[in-house]
Scaffold this motif. Structure first.
Motif, PDB file in Angstrom:
ATOM      1  N   HIS A   1       0.820  -1.216   0.000  1.00 18.25           N
ATOM      2  CA  HIS A   1       0.000   0.000   0.000  1.00 18.25           C
ATOM      3  C   HIS A   1       0.854   1.267   0.000  1.00 18.25           C
ATOM      4  CE1 HIS A   1       0.828   0.903   4.249  1.00 18.25           C
ATOM      5  NE2 HIS A   1       0.620  -0.380   4.524  1.00 18.25           N
ATOM      6  N   GLY A   2       0.186   2.385  -0.211  1.00 13.81           N
ATOM      7  CA  GLY A   2       0.846   3.677  -0.194  1.00 13.81           C
ATOM      8  C   GLY A   2       0.877   4.293   1.194  1.00 13.81           C
TER       9      GLY A   2
ATOM     10  N   TYR B   1       1.745   0.395  -4.849  1.00  6.14           N
ATOM     11  CA  TYR B   1       1.050   1.660  -5.122  1.00  6.14           C
ATOM     12  C   TYR B   1       1.744   2.786  -4.373  1.00  6.14           C
ATOM     13  CZ  TYR B   1      -2.307   5.441  -4.810  1.00  6.14           C
ATOM     14  OH  TYR B   1      -2.884   6.692  -4.857  1.00  6.14           O
ATOM     15  N   SER B   2       2.053   3.881  -5.068  1.00  4.83           N
ATOM     16  CA  SER B   2       2.649   5.068  -4.473  1.00  4.83           C
ATOM     17  C   SER B   2       3.939   4.690  -3.718  1.00  4.83           C
ATOM     18  CB  SER B   2       1.616   5.773  -3.577  1.00  4.83           C
ATOM     19  OG  SER B   2       2.032   7.063  -3.242  1.00  4.83           O
ATOM     20  N   GLN B   3       4.012   4.920  -2.410  1.00  3.07           N
ATOM     21  CA  GLN B   3       5.225   4.573  -1.662  1.00  3.07           C
ATOM     22  C   GLN B   3       5.498   3.072  -1.706  1.00  3.07           C
ATOM     23  OE1 GLN B   3       5.330   4.815   2.635  1.00  3.07           O
ATOM     24  NE2 GLN B   3       7.256   5.938   2.587  1.00  3.07           N
TER      25      GLN B   3
ATOM     26  N   GLY C   1       4.083   5.493  -8.454  1.00  5.92           N
ATOM     27  CA  GLY C   1       5.161   5.642  -7.477  1.00  5.92           C
ATOM     28  C   GLY C   1       6.495   5.902  -8.139  1.00  5.92           C
TER      29      GLY C   1
ATOM     30  N   HIS D   1      -3.991  11.101  -8.257  1.00  3.52           N
ATOM     31  CA  HIS D   1      -3.208  10.117  -7.492  1.00  3.52           C
ATOM     32  C   HIS D   1      -4.170   9.205  -6.731  1.00  3.52           C
ATOM     33  CE1 HIS D   1       0.647   8.793  -5.878  1.00  3.52           C
ATOM     34  NE2 HIS D   1       0.076   8.706  -4.687  1.00  3.52           N
TER      35      HIS D   1
END
Length: 212
Positions: A34-35, A115-117, A141, A201
């Protein structure tokens, strides 16, 4: 005043979340990171549209929790720029423990999704453990600067890499998208394909459901 920063090792406990049941009928196992600001149990909602019998989702939990203003929801963070290497080593050991318990059977498709981070966590983990996967999905990301094409030479020629991003992402402007796309091509060559979508985002559930 003699100030020193010292380091120790100790045993820690962390949770993780799963969706559906791993059975002999399972076709695809997902390892999803996860982010920042998410919790693994809530991140699973983006995968609920997948066929429950065919898909089993494992969502590791970022270790550092914090309150998100103003409603004081609890979110979590994987890493910061402070002592990143030691932090990632702890995460690697943690995900090792998750996968050891889950015992993913041979013969199923494995999708590693960040996702993301979570992109940087997923990419660093598979590189450090040389984890074979059928798909590596990099959703909105950044690619860690220290990684090189040599880190991914072990991947099967059949592994597919997908770079997904929103064209109106507030964290990825046009210049950054060009940069990340070039980095992905440098690392993965013709394994990588690009999946832009009109949006900000956000997690693109429609694209997730097209991955299987």
């Amino acid at each position: 005043m003699n100030s020193q920063e010292k380091e120790i090792s100790y045993t820690s406990t962390n949770s993780y979340s799963t969706l559906n049941t791993l059975t002999e009928r399972t076709k695809t196992v997902w390892l999803v990171c996860h982010g920042m600001g998410y919790m693994s149990r809530y991140f699973l909602k983006y995968f609920k549209g997948l066929n429950a019998e065919d898909n089993y989702i494992i969502a590791p939990q970022a270790p550092s929790k914090f309150y998100i203003q103003p409603k004081m929801h609890v979110g979590a963070n994987w890493l910061t720029r402070d002592n990143t290497e030691a932090g990632m080593e702890n995460i690697v050991n943690y995900i090792d423990a998750v996968l050891e318990v889950e015992k993913i059977p041979e013969g199923v498709h494995l999708i590693v999704f960040g996702y993301s981070q979570g992109v940087s966590v997923a990419m660093r983990y598979i590189a450090k453990r040389q984890l074979q996967c059928d798909q590596l999905v990099l959703h909105s990301g950044g690619i860690p600067k220290e990684l090189t094409a040599k880190d991914y030479k072990y991947l099967s020629k059949d592994t597919k890499v997908k770079l997904m991003y929103g064209t109106e992402d507030e964290y990825l402007d046009e210049q950054r998208i060009v940069l990340e796309s070039a980095r992905a091509t440098d690392l993965f060559g013709d394994k990588v394909s690009f999946m832009p979508f009109k949006g900000t985002h956000v997690v693109n559930v429609e694209f997730i459901e097209k991955l299987v």
